[in-house]
Design an enzyme around this catalytic site. Structure first.
Site, PDB file in Angstrom:
ATOM      1  CB  CYS A  71      96.420  39.138  -6.338  1.00 15.79           C
ATOM      2  SG  CYS A  71      95.563  38.852  -4.537  1.00 15.79           S
ATOM      3  CG  ASP A  73      93.488  42.639  -3.331  1.00 13.01           C
ATOM      4  OD1 ASP A  73      94.056  42.560  -2.272  1.00 13.01           O
ATOM      5  OD2 ASP A  73      92.447  44.128  -4.485  1.00 13.01           O
ATOM      6  NE  ARG A  75      93.908  46.538  -2.316  1.00 18.34           N
ATOM      7  CZ  ARG A  75      94.361  46.816  -1.645  1.00 18.34           C
ATOM      8  NH1 ARG A  75      94.880  47.583  -0.184  1.00 18.34           N
ATOM      9  NH2 ARG A  75      94.758  45.291  -1.172  1.00 18.34           N
ATOM     10  CG  HIS A 127      98.725  43.086  -5.637  1.00 18.32           C
ATOM     11  ND1 HIS A 127      98.172  43.920  -4.161  1.00 18.32           N
ATOM     12  CD2 HIS A 127      97.725  42.192  -5.887  1.00 18.32           C
ATOM     13  CE1 HIS A 127      97.423  43.013  -3.610  1.00 18.32           C
ATOM     14  NE2 HIS A 127      97.426  42.047  -4.258  1.00 18.32           N
ATOM     15  CB  CYS A 130      99.866  40.514  -1.759  1.00 19.67           C
ATOM     16  SG  CYS A 130      99.130  39.692  -2.217  1.00 19.67           S
TER      17      CYS A 130
HETATM   18 ZN    ZN Z   1      97.099  40.104  -3.510  1.00 23.07          ZN
END
Ligand code: ZN
Length: 237
Positions: A71, A73, A75, A127, A130
């Site tokens: 992803c 993202d 993190r 994750h 999400c």
């Molecule tokens: Zn995500």
């Protein structure tokens, strides 16, 4: 902060914000940018202190054994999550780690990783928490991204009999994160890139993981594939 924004004091501004707020925002943005430059200098100095030849070795070429499809993202960075270094993981990331067979970007990365770099493992890494998956569970429009999130809504439809029985929203979202990863592993297996590679190689595996951001640990969903035997007759090519 809302009192800083005054749409009436500066109506001629295209942003409709006060000059003071504009100056503050510019300063903050400048600081964020400068932190990146400073961070890069620190990274170079740290790396050279550990190994004076570090960048000469990196510049000589890459030989990653792993393709990470994760992803976007911020993190869930592939190297940090897996404790690997630059040069060890080939990476493709998009919102909610979706693998679509018409996505030329993903397919190009996959083809290069499998057929040129000869990676041994392809990991689809989702994750918990999400935002893309959670948004796909709702009914709100977000604009252009809705077209991308449709792929996750399709995953929901495929598994609605299971998901609709989960009453807790967070648990239902977490399960959809897992099912989304499983479906994307399946999508990768269906590509001619992977199927053709399996005809020639025995050392290529596709895996599905979920990262728990709250603990840092990954969960192996145990859906690893290394042949097209179980793809089903319409998908086996
Ligand atoms: Zn995500």
């Amino acid at each position: 902060m809302s009192n800083i924004v005054n749409r009436d004091t500066n109506p001629s501004s295209p942003l409709n914000i006060t000059p003071e707020l504009a100056a503050e925002l510019k300063e903050r943005s400048k600081n964020t940018y400068q932190q990146l430059i400073d961070g890069n200098r620190a990274f170079v100095e740290r790396s050279l202190a550990d190994d004076p030849d570090y960048f000469n070795k990196l510049a000589a070429g890459q030989n990653p054994q792993v393709l990470w499809i994760g992803c976007a993202d911020s993190r869930v960075p592939a190297n940090e999550v897996t404790g690997t270094k630059p040069g060890e993981v080939f990476v493709h990331r998009n919102i909610a780690n979706v693998c679509v067979h018409s996505d030329m970007n993903m397919l190009s990365v996959l083809d290069y990783a499998v057929n040129v770099l000869k990676v041994k493992h392809v990991i689809v890494a989702g994750h918990y928490g999400c935002g893309g998956v959670i948004a796909a569970m709702g009914n709100k429009q977000f604009g252009l991204i809705d077209n991308w999130l449709r792929h996750i809504k399709d995953v929901y439809r495929l598994h609605s009999h299971e998901l609709d029985l989960i009453t807790d929203d967070k648990q239902r979202a977490n399960r959809l994160v897992e099912l989304n990863v499983i479906e994307q592993v399946f999508n990768l297996c269906k590509t001619t890139i992977i199927q053709n590679a399996w005809k020639e190689r025995v050392d290529l595996e596709i895996h599905g993981w979920v990262i728990d951001i709250g603990t840092g640990y990954v969960k192996d969903l145990k859906v690893s594939c290394n042949s097209s035997v179980n793809l089903g007759k319409v998908f086996a090519l």
